[in-house]
Design a protein around this motif. Sequence first.
Motif, PDB file in Angstrom:
ATOM      1  N   ALA A   1       1.493  -1.465  16.226  1.00 19.29           N
ATOM      2  CA  ALA A   1       2.845  -1.585  15.658  1.00 19.29           C
ATOM      3  C   ALA A   1       2.840  -2.574  14.496  1.00 19.29           C
ATOM      4  O   ALA A   1       3.483  -2.353  13.463  1.00 19.29           O
ATOM      5  CB  ALA A   1       3.834  -2.038  16.730  1.00 19.29           C
ATOM      6  N   GLN A   2       2.087  -3.669  14.649  1.00 18.41           N
ATOM      7  CA  GLN A   2       2.039  -4.685  13.589  1.00 18.41           C
ATOM      8  C   GLN A   2       1.393  -4.115  12.331  1.00 18.41           C
ATOM      9  O   GLN A   2       1.882  -4.331  11.222  1.00 18.41           O
ATOM     10  CB  GLN A   2       1.256  -5.899  14.089  1.00 18.41           C
ATOM     11  N   ASP A   3       0.283  -3.369  12.520  1.00 17.63           N
ATOM     12  CA  ASP A   3      -0.386  -2.740  11.366  1.00 17.63           C
ATOM     13  C   ASP A   3       0.558  -1.770  10.664  1.00 17.63           C
ATOM     14  O   ASP A   3       0.641  -1.735   9.436  1.00 17.63           O
ATOM     15  CB  ASP A   3      -1.654  -1.997  11.817  1.00 17.63           C
ATOM     16  N   ASN A   4       1.279  -0.973  11.476  1.00 11.99           N
ATOM     17  CA  ASN A   4       2.230  -0.010  10.900  1.00 11.99           C
ATOM     18  C   ASN A   4       3.316  -0.708  10.098  1.00 11.99           C
ATOM     19  O   ASN A   4       3.687  -0.277   9.015  1.00 11.99           O
ATOM     20  CB  ASN A   4       2.903   0.820  12.009  1.00 11.99           C
ATOM     21  N   LEU A   5       3.821  -1.814  10.677  1.00  8.41           N
ATOM     22  CA  LEU A   5       4.893  -2.558   9.994  1.00  8.41           C
ATOM     23  C   LEU A   5       4.428  -3.062   8.640  1.00  8.41           C
ATOM     24  O   LEU A   5       5.145  -2.959   7.646  1.00  8.41           O
ATOM     25  CB  LEU A   5       5.336  -3.756  10.854  1.00  8.41           C
ATOM     26  N   ASP A   6       3.212  -3.607   8.603  1.00 11.72           N
ATOM     27  CA  ASP A   6       2.674  -4.123   7.336  1.00 11.72           C
ATOM     28  C   ASP A   6       2.563  -3.001   6.307  1.00 11.72           C
ATOM     29  O   ASP A   6       2.927  -3.168   5.139  1.00 11.72           O
ATOM     30  CB  ASP A   6       1.299  -4.772   7.562  1.00 11.72           C
ATOM     31  N   GLU A   7       2.073  -1.838   6.762  1.00 12.16           N
ATOM     32  CA  GLU A   7       1.937  -0.683   5.858  1.00 12.16           C
ATOM     33  C   GLU A   7       3.296  -0.243   5.328  1.00 12.16           C
ATOM     34  O   GLU A   7       3.474   0.005   4.137  1.00 12.16           O
ATOM     35  CB  GLU A   7       1.295   0.495   6.611  1.00 12.16           C
ATOM     36  N   ILE A   8       4.266  -0.149   6.277  1.00  9.34           N
ATOM     37  CA  ILE A   8       5.616   0.310   5.897  1.00  9.34           C
ATOM     38  C   ILE A   8       6.229  -0.638   4.872  1.00  9.34           C
ATOM     39  O   ILE A   8       6.849  -0.217   3.894  1.00  9.34           O
ATOM     40  CB  ILE A   8       6.525   0.447   7.147  1.00  9.34           C
ATOM     41  N   ARG A   9       6.025  -1.952   5.068  1.00  9.41           N
ATOM     42  CA  ARG A   9       6.600  -2.943   4.138  1.00  9.41           C
ATOM     43  C   ARG A   9       6.001  -2.801   2.748  1.00  9.41           C
ATOM     44  O   ARG A   9       6.703  -2.832   1.744  1.00  9.41           O
ATOM     45  CB  ARG A   9       6.367  -4.358   4.675  1.00  9.41           C
ATOM     46  N   GLU A  10       4.668  -2.635   2.705  1.00  7.72           N
ATOM     47  CA  GLU A  10       4.000  -2.469   1.403  1.00  7.72           C
ATOM     48  C   GLU A  10       4.516  -1.216   0.704  1.00  7.72           C
ATOM     49  O   GLU A  10       4.842  -1.234  -0.485  1.00  7.72           O
ATOM     50  CB  GLU A  10       2.479  -2.341   1.610  1.00  7.72           C
ATOM     51  N   GLU A  11       4.574  -0.134   1.478  1.00  7.93           N
ATOM     52  CA  GLU A  11       5.033   1.155   0.938  1.00  7.93           C
ATOM     53  C   GLU A  11       6.468   1.039   0.439  1.00  7.93           C
ATOM     54  O   GLU A  11       6.831   1.541  -0.610  1.00  7.93           O
ATOM     55  CB  GLU A  11       4.960   2.198   2.060  1.00  7.93           C
ATOM     56  N   SER A  12       7.268   0.316   1.220  1.00  7.43           N
ATOM     57  CA  SER A  12       8.679   0.151   0.891  1.00  7.43           C
ATOM     58  C   SER A  12       8.837  -0.585  -0.441  1.00  7.43           C
ATOM     59  O   SER A  12       9.656  -0.212  -1.288  1.00  7.43           O
ATOM     60  CB  SER A  12       9.361  -0.625   2.021  1.00  7.43           C
ATOM     61  N   ASP A  13       8.030  -1.632  -0.654  1.00  9.35           N
ATOM     62  CA  ASP A  13       8.083  -2.386  -1.922  1.00  9.35           C
ATOM     63  C   ASP A  13       7.712  -1.476  -3.091  1.00  9.35           C
ATOM     64  O   ASP A  13       8.354  -1.500  -4.151  1.00  9.35           O
ATOM     65  CB  ASP A  13       7.121  -3.588  -1.869  1.00  9.35           C
ATOM     66  N   GLU A  14       6.654  -0.677  -2.889  1.00  7.59           N
ATOM     67  CA  GLU A  14       6.218   0.237  -3.962  1.00  7.59           C
ATOM     68  C   GLU A  14       7.300   1.268  -4.267  1.00  7.59           C
ATOM     69  O   GLU A  14       7.603   1.554  -5.424  1.00  7.59           O
ATOM     70  CB  GLU A  14       4.932   0.962  -3.542  1.00  7.59           C
ATOM     71  N   ASN A  15       7.902   1.827  -3.189  1.00  7.17           N
ATOM     72  CA  ASN A  15       8.940   2.845  -3.384  1.00  7.17           C
ATOM     73  C   ASN A  15      10.149   2.284  -4.118  1.00  7.17           C
ATOM     74  O   ASN A  15      10.765   2.954  -4.940  1.00  7.17           O
ATOM     75  CB  ASN A  15       9.384   3.414  -2.032  1.00  7.17           C
ATOM     76  N   LEU A  16      10.476   1.034  -3.811  1.00 14.36           N
ATOM     77  CA  LEU A  16      11.626   0.409  -4.472  1.00 14.36           C
ATOM     78  C   LEU A  16      11.316   0.230  -5.961  1.00 14.36           C
ATOM     79  O   LEU A  16      12.163   0.500  -6.821  1.00 14.36           O
ATOM     80  CB  LEU A  16      11.951  -0.946  -3.821  1.00 14.36           C
TER      81      LEU A  16
END
Length: 388
Positions: free
Chosen positions: A358-373
């Motif tokens: 879950a922690q690895d997924n969260l880190d990935e999602i956050r990075e992806e989210s910054d890029e998408n923004l």
Amino acid sequence: MIGFGQAGGKVVDKFLEYDKRTGSEIVRAAAAVNTAKADLMGLEHIAEDQRVLIGQSRVKGHGVGADNELGAEIAEEDIDEVQGAIDSIPVHEVDAFLVVSGLGGGTGSGGAPVLAKHLKRIYTEPVYGLGILPGSDEGGIYTLNAARSFQTFVREVDNLMVFDNDAWRKTGESVQGGYEEINEEIVRRFGILFGAGEVQQGQEVAESVVDSSEIINTLSGGGVSTVGYAEEEVEERTSGGLLSRLRNDDGDDELDSAHTTNRITSLVRKAALGRLTLPCEIEGAERALLVLAGPPEYLNRKGIERGRKWLEEQTGSMEVRGGDYPYRGAGFVATVILLAGVTNVPRIKELQQVAIEAQDNLDEIREESDENLDDLVSDDSDELESLF
């Protein structure tokens, strides 16, 4: 007992209700700590001046929204307010502190380890934790919270007793109804365990007494504990019915000793091999304590001794204590087994594994989210001037 967070407050509230119902006087004093005002207002038995709202300057009484890092920070900042409630407790009457908390949320999951660390610095009495694991269907963030909180909490207390919601929730049951029942299960088991040896005026004294020193010695050495429980209904009537059928042929008022012994050993097995508060392999438990509760005529030393020997064989432990807790008017004989220092616990391993993912997924999602923004706002933004 100090309930930290929503689940912790509710469990301690239930303990006080159990105390009033059974007259067992286990809880010398109780407090509830929370960042959510509504949760504190929902309590029924904890005195209002022992309900402590923390983090008002930061979360305005609305809770921390399952953010247990924030829960820990607020607990650190407002520890003096919690200490204020504890200062009014006559600590010389207290055998131990018990910090009760759900490990999946934000306030208790973050704050309970902070409070335990604080109490251990100040008092000489043992500080125990009672941690409640979230069900696996409650979502990734709760699993991640629980894994991190468990890891921290277990290091800050003298022993962490664990109750796993996953092993107890019935399928199709409403969340509210489920938790009511789970709290009842928690309180019944720990109520008999902590009540042993608390002899009131006019009450029978046990043949082989279990008191708080036995519980403290079983829990010493740290680590994780689980509790087993089994009960069987009995009649307490002294004429006719079950009692007269179980009497010796010579008309002696004592119950048939062999029958009583067999019932006790059977209950001990059921308690150890049935549903534990935290399912685990009992082999390898470092220490164990066996408490037999019920009407005195249904308790005998031979049964307890036999049960204790069986537990020694099953756990491989040399430290197995045992005794009885005469409990009139209960209508049942119950066995409670405390297994301390258990290490073969598949659920904890699974929890930690899921949490790491879950922690690895969260880190990935956050990075992806910054890029998408960045993609979203940067396309034509060069042509627009920013306000400041």
